[in-house]
Design an enzyme around this catalytic site. Sequence first.
Site, PDB file in Angstrom:
ATOM      1  N   LYS A  49     -12.847  -5.869  10.492  1.00  0.00           N
ATOM      2  CA  LYS A  49     -13.574  -4.877   9.688  1.00  0.00           C
ATOM      3  C   LYS A  49     -15.011  -4.717  10.201  1.00  0.00           C
ATOM      4  O   LYS A  49     -15.559  -3.608  10.207  1.00  0.00           O
ATOM      5  CB  LYS A  49     -13.557  -5.317   8.219  1.00  0.00           C
ATOM      6  CG  LYS A  49     -12.140  -5.262   7.614  1.00  0.00           C
ATOM      7  CD  LYS A  49     -12.033  -6.044   6.331  1.00  0.00           C
ATOM      8  CE  LYS A  49     -10.639  -5.947   5.732  1.00  0.00           C
ATOM      9  NZ  LYS A  49     -10.426  -6.866   4.602  1.00  0.00           N
ATOM     10  N   GLY A  59      -5.494  -4.697  -2.550  1.00  0.00           N
ATOM     11  CA  GLY A  59      -4.589  -4.307  -3.639  1.00  0.00           C
ATOM     12  C   GLY A  59      -4.040  -2.915  -3.388  1.00  0.00           C
ATOM     13  O   GLY A  59      -4.722  -2.055  -2.820  1.00  0.00           O
ATOM     14  N   ILE A  69     -12.952   0.910  -1.450  1.00  0.00           N
ATOM     15  CA  ILE A  69     -14.369   1.320  -1.476  1.00  0.00           C
ATOM     16  C   ILE A  69     -14.601   2.441  -0.464  1.00  0.00           C
ATOM     17  O   ILE A  69     -14.311   2.278   0.716  1.00  0.00           O
ATOM     18  CB  ILE A  69     -15.304   0.137  -1.117  1.00  0.00           C
ATOM     19  CG1 ILE A  69     -14.986  -1.089  -1.972  1.00  0.00           C
ATOM     20  CG2 ILE A  69     -16.760   0.552  -1.276  1.00  0.00           C
ATOM     21  CD1 ILE A  69     -15.814  -2.322  -1.609  1.00  0.00           C
ATOM     22  N   VAL A 107       0.835  -1.211   0.000  1.00  0.00           N
ATOM     23  CA  VAL A 107       0.000   0.000   0.000  1.00  0.00           C
ATOM     24  C   VAL A 107       0.868   1.259   0.000  1.00  0.00           C
ATOM     25  O   VAL A 107       0.640   2.187  -0.789  1.00  0.00           O
ATOM     26  CB  VAL A 107      -0.968   0.006   1.212  1.00  0.00           C
ATOM     27  CG1 VAL A 107      -1.840   1.254   1.193  1.00  0.00           C
ATOM     28  CG2 VAL A 107      -1.841  -1.245   1.195  1.00  0.00           C
ATOM     29  N   ALA A 145       9.604   5.192   6.972  1.00  0.00           N
ATOM     30  CA  ALA A 145      10.211   4.155   7.833  1.00  0.00           C
ATOM     31  C   ALA A 145       9.918   2.773   7.257  1.00  0.00           C
ATOM     32  O   ALA A 145       8.782   2.492   6.862  1.00  0.00           O
ATOM     33  CB  ALA A 145       9.647   4.236   9.248  1.00  0.00           C
ATOM     34  N   VAL A 189     -11.128  -0.590   5.981  1.00  0.00           N
ATOM     35  CA  VAL A 189     -12.241  -1.504   5.671  1.00  0.00           C
ATOM     36  C   VAL A 189     -12.528  -1.446   4.179  1.00  0.00           C
ATOM     37  O   VAL A 189     -12.765  -0.368   3.625  1.00  0.00           O
ATOM     38  CB  VAL A 189     -13.521  -1.122   6.443  1.00  0.00           C
ATOM     39  CG1 VAL A 189     -14.635  -2.112   6.135  1.00  0.00           C
ATOM     40  CG2 VAL A 189     -13.251  -1.089   7.934  1.00  0.00           C
ATOM     41  N   ASP A 206      -9.760 -11.305   9.821  1.00  0.00           N
ATOM     42  CA  ASP A 206      -9.710 -10.059   9.045  1.00  0.00           C
ATOM     43  C   ASP A 206     -11.117  -9.474   8.906  1.00  0.00           C
ATOM     44  O   ASP A 206     -11.331  -8.279   9.132  1.00  0.00           O
ATOM     45  CB  ASP A 206      -9.093 -10.371   7.667  1.00  0.00           C
ATOM     46  CG  ASP A 206      -9.052  -9.171   6.757  1.00  0.00           C
ATOM     47  OD1 ASP A 206      -8.165  -8.319   6.958  1.00  0.00           O
ATOM     48  OD2 ASP A 206      -9.909  -9.060   5.861  1.00  0.00           O
ATOM     49  N   GLY A 266      -1.810 -12.282  -4.428  1.00  0.00           N
ATOM     50  CA  GLY A 266      -1.508 -11.206  -3.474  1.00  0.00           C
ATOM     51  C   GLY A 266      -2.705 -10.743  -2.672  1.00  0.00           C
ATOM     52  O   GLY A 266      -2.675  -9.686  -2.043  1.00  0.00           O
ATOM     53  N   LYS A 275      -6.490  -2.264   9.809  1.00  0.00           N
ATOM     54  CA  LYS A 275      -7.742  -2.708  10.450  1.00  0.00           C
ATOM     55  C   LYS A 275      -7.488  -3.383  11.783  1.00  0.00           C
ATOM     56  O   LYS A 275      -8.281  -3.258  12.712  1.00  0.00           O
ATOM     57  CB  LYS A 275      -8.522  -3.647   9.532  1.00  0.00           C
ATOM     58  CG  LYS A 275      -7.769  -4.891   9.117  1.00  0.00           C
ATOM     59  CD  LYS A 275      -7.650  -4.992   7.633  1.00  0.00           C
ATOM     60  CE  LYS A 275      -6.571  -5.970   7.260  1.00  0.00           C
ATOM     61  NZ  LYS A 275      -6.361  -6.061   5.833  1.00  0.00           N
TER      62      LYS A 275
HETATM   63  P1  NDP Z   1       3.236  -4.839   3.637  1.00  0.00           P
HETATM   64  O1  NDP Z   1       3.591  -6.007   4.470  1.00  0.00           O
HETATM   65  O2  NDP Z   1       3.328  -4.982   2.155  1.00  0.00           O
HETATM   66  O3  NDP Z   1       4.133  -3.586   4.057  1.00  0.00           O
HETATM   67  C1  NDP Z   1       4.434  -3.286   5.390  1.00  0.00           C
HETATM   68  C2  NDP Z   1       5.517  -2.226   5.406  1.00  0.00           C
HETATM   69  O4  NDP Z   1       5.793  -1.869   6.737  1.00  0.00           O
HETATM   70  C3  NDP Z   1       6.833  -2.669   4.782  1.00  0.00           C
HETATM   71  O5  NDP Z   1       7.402  -1.627   4.055  1.00  0.00           O
HETATM   72  C4  NDP Z   1       7.717  -3.001   6.007  1.00  0.00           C
HETATM   73  O6  NDP Z   1       9.098  -2.770   5.768  1.00  0.00           O
HETATM   74  C5  NDP Z   1       7.213  -1.973   6.990  1.00  0.00           C
HETATM   75  N1  NDP Z   1       7.353  -2.392   8.385  1.00  0.00           N
HETATM   76  C6  NDP Z   1       6.736  -3.408   9.007  1.00  0.00           C
HETATM   77  N2  NDP Z   1       7.091  -3.436  10.295  1.00  0.00           N
HETATM   78  C7  NDP Z   1       7.967  -2.423  10.492  1.00  0.00           C
HETATM   79  C8  NDP Z   1       8.684  -1.918  11.605  1.00  0.00           C
HETATM   80  N3  NDP Z   1       8.589  -2.505  12.799  1.00  0.00           N
HETATM   81  N4  NDP Z   1       9.453  -0.824  11.445  1.00  0.00           N
HETATM   82  C9  NDP Z   1       9.564  -0.220  10.226  1.00  0.00           C
HETATM   83  N5  NDP Z   1       8.902  -0.658   9.125  1.00  0.00           N
HETATM   84  C10 NDP Z   1       8.111  -1.743   9.264  1.00  0.00           C
HETATM   85  O7  NDP Z   1       1.752  -4.413   4.072  1.00  0.00           O
HETATM   86  P2  NDP Z   1       0.634  -3.741   3.171  1.00  0.00           P
HETATM   87  O8  NDP Z   1       1.183  -2.565   2.475  1.00  0.00           O
HETATM   88  O9  NDP Z   1      -0.082  -4.781   2.400  1.00  0.00           O
HETATM   89  O10 NDP Z   1      -0.412  -3.266   4.306  1.00  0.00           O
HETATM   90  C11 NDP Z   1      -0.190  -2.098   5.059  1.00  0.00           C
HETATM   91  C12 NDP Z   1      -1.444  -1.826   5.903  1.00  0.00           C
HETATM   92  O11 NDP Z   1      -2.559  -1.613   5.029  1.00  0.00           O
HETATM   93  C13 NDP Z   1      -1.836  -3.017   6.793  1.00  0.00           C
HETATM   94  O12 NDP Z   1      -2.358  -2.525   7.990  1.00  0.00           O
HETATM   95  C14 NDP Z   1      -2.908  -3.732   5.985  1.00  0.00           C
HETATM   96  O13 NDP Z   1      -3.820  -4.438   6.793  1.00  0.00           O
HETATM   97  C15 NDP Z   1      -3.600  -2.539   5.333  1.00  0.00           C
HETATM   98  N6  NDP Z   1      -4.324  -2.872   4.123  1.00  0.00           N
HETATM   99  C16 NDP Z   1      -3.707  -3.569   3.123  1.00  0.00           C
HETATM  100  C17 NDP Z   1      -4.404  -3.903   1.975  1.00  0.00           C
HETATM  101  C18 NDP Z   1      -3.742  -4.625   0.865  1.00  0.00           C
HETATM  102  O14 NDP Z   1      -4.434  -4.929  -0.125  1.00  0.00           O
HETATM  103  N7  NDP Z   1      -2.449  -4.920   0.931  1.00  0.00           N
HETATM  104  C19 NDP Z   1      -5.820  -3.541   1.823  1.00  0.00           C
HETATM  105  C20 NDP Z   1      -6.354  -2.760   2.912  1.00  0.00           C
HETATM  106  C21 NDP Z   1      -5.622  -2.461   4.032  1.00  0.00           C
HETATM  107  P3  NDP Z   1       9.930  -3.618   4.659  1.00  0.00           P
HETATM  108  O15 NDP Z   1       9.377  -3.188   3.331  1.00  0.00           O
HETATM  109  O16 NDP Z   1      11.324  -3.220   4.855  1.00  0.00           O
HETATM  110  O17 NDP Z   1       9.621  -5.050   4.971  1.00  0.00           O
HETATM  111  N1  HSE Z   2      -6.411 -10.072   3.002  1.00  0.00           N
HETATM  112  C1  HSE Z   2      -7.380  -9.042   2.869  1.00  0.00           C
HETATM  113  C2  HSE Z   2      -8.502  -9.556   1.973  1.00  0.00           C
HETATM  114  C3  HSE Z   2      -6.742  -7.799   2.283  1.00  0.00           C
HETATM  115  O1  HSE Z   2      -8.370 -10.666   1.422  1.00  0.00           O
HETATM  116  O2  HSE Z   2      -9.509  -8.885   1.832  1.00  0.00           O
HETATM  117  C4  HSE Z   2      -7.570  -6.553   2.447  1.00  0.00           C
HETATM  118  O3  HSE Z   2      -7.811  -6.222   3.765  1.00  0.00           O
END
Ligand code: NDP
Ligand code: HSE
Length: 430
Positions: A207, A304, A138, A16, A45, A134, A203, A189, A107
């Site tokens: 939500k 996504g 959307i 994200v 970070a 959530v 999950d 993914g 979430k």
């Molecule tokens: P990712 O696992 O792809 O990314 C997490 C990021 O956080 C990475 O860049 C990681 O670093 C960094 N990170 C994790 N822990 C630490 C720490 N302790 N200190 C510093 N950096 C840290 O997660 P997503 O992008 O998929 O998800 C992010 C948020 O968005 C989550 O809360 C998820 O639930 C929410 N979300 C995600 C969706 C999705 O489709 N992916 C949809 C809706 C919500 P590094 O890159 O170095 O590993």
């Molecule tokens: N794993 C979650 C899903 C990602 O399948 O909907 C979005 O929160």
Amino acid sequence: MAERVVRIGMLGCGTVGSAVARTLHEHADDIARRAGVRLAIARVAVRDLGRERDVPLARDAFTTDGVAIVDDPEIDVVLELLGGLEPARTLALRALSAGKPVVSGNKELLAHAGGELEDTAHASGVDLAYEAAVAGGIPLIRPLRESLAGDRVTRMLGIVNGTTNYILTQMSEHGWGFDQALAEAQRLGYAEADPSADVEGFDAAAKCAILASIAFDARVTIDDVFREGITGITSADIADAARLGYVMKLLAIAELDDGDVSVRVHPAMVPSAHPLASVRDAYNAVFIEADKAGRLMFYGRGAGGDPTGTSVIGDLIRVGRHLVYGGRMQSGEGGTAERRIRPIAEAHGQYYLNLHVEDRPGVLAEIAEVFGRNGVSIERVWQEGAGEEASLVFITHRANEGGFQATLRELRERSSVRAVVSLLRVEGDE
Ligand code: NDP
Ligand code: HSE
């Protein structure tokens, strides 16, 4: 007037976070024109500084020190996209306590610690926004909180987990097994790092808690949500549902019942004519019933990077505009309502029950008596097969969960009932 730049400190640059960085770069001028502020990611970070990232950000913007970003006086807004409870909670609270608005897509964080974060944001007089938490892309939280603020939402039925919806769609439309469908969802993914969060319903429960908190002005946490995942659903269950004109879905259900909140996540048979039945693959949808607005449905991509990033940027724009032009988000300033969380035994639902039974006169009457005595009314009953293969299949009217579970307990004790072949819930039928 000189263009005002809002400096964002981004915690996390994964799926994200990197999508947010790319879209902010690509749409920078459009956003500045529309919003009257320019959003700039100033610091980021991450865990691993050596990782290759496809983002238009300078290498020296990256650090592993989230606290340094939160404490940096040059940072106007903290964007939390780390995932998980810690250090996300500590960092978000630190930012809010210091008077910095926070945008998050997390979430898990909101479903566990939403009340604490909201209280801290109130006390500091700053925004806390989490549209992306959530149903990813959307717009849902803002319509619930603002567009429907003058109405009373009574019920929400949501398909809020893309992974499980993808699995159930592949099982029902292509005859895939559970493991094959899950492996493909992971490859695409959709799934969380630990897919049990998806398939066991955690999950969706997170939500559900967030939506119920907003819609019913309540404090609902993930621990309040009754939860059953989809791991017990078989291809035979899905085929049975299809034969009867239903589609199997994992639903998050939040209801207001006599002022109490009822929240649950479980698989359910949804009539194929219901709008939620047509929500396929990894798509999400939330069906809302409100006193005055009636029935509404919000549909789109629930996961996504790009769709979720769009929700994040919408929040950043709003928060950024408030910093520059004044104002605050509407987030329950009048306080929360005192609402009891109904235990699942007091919830009401409709049930499908397939019993392998002895095939002899009087068995149906004997079983029907157990339903009746426990206050469960039968809508339909029929026999399938005969002799050793005989089954009695029941669909009830909406009934009290406690009464239905008592019925089930008694039936399991009867010698005329050889086995409970399947038990499924039905939603959206009455
Ligand atoms: P990712 O696992 O792809 O990314 C997490 C990021 O956080 C990475 O860049 C990681 O670093 C960094 N990170 C994790 N822990 C630490 C720490 N302790 N200190 C510093 N950096 C840290 O997660 P997503 O992008 O998929 O998800 C992010 C948020 O968005 C989550 O809360 C998820 O639930 C929410 N979300 C995600 C969706 C999705 O489709 N992916 C949809 C809706 C919500 P590094 O890159 O170095 O590993
Ligand atoms: N794993 C979650 C899903 C990602 O399948 O909907 C979005 O929160």
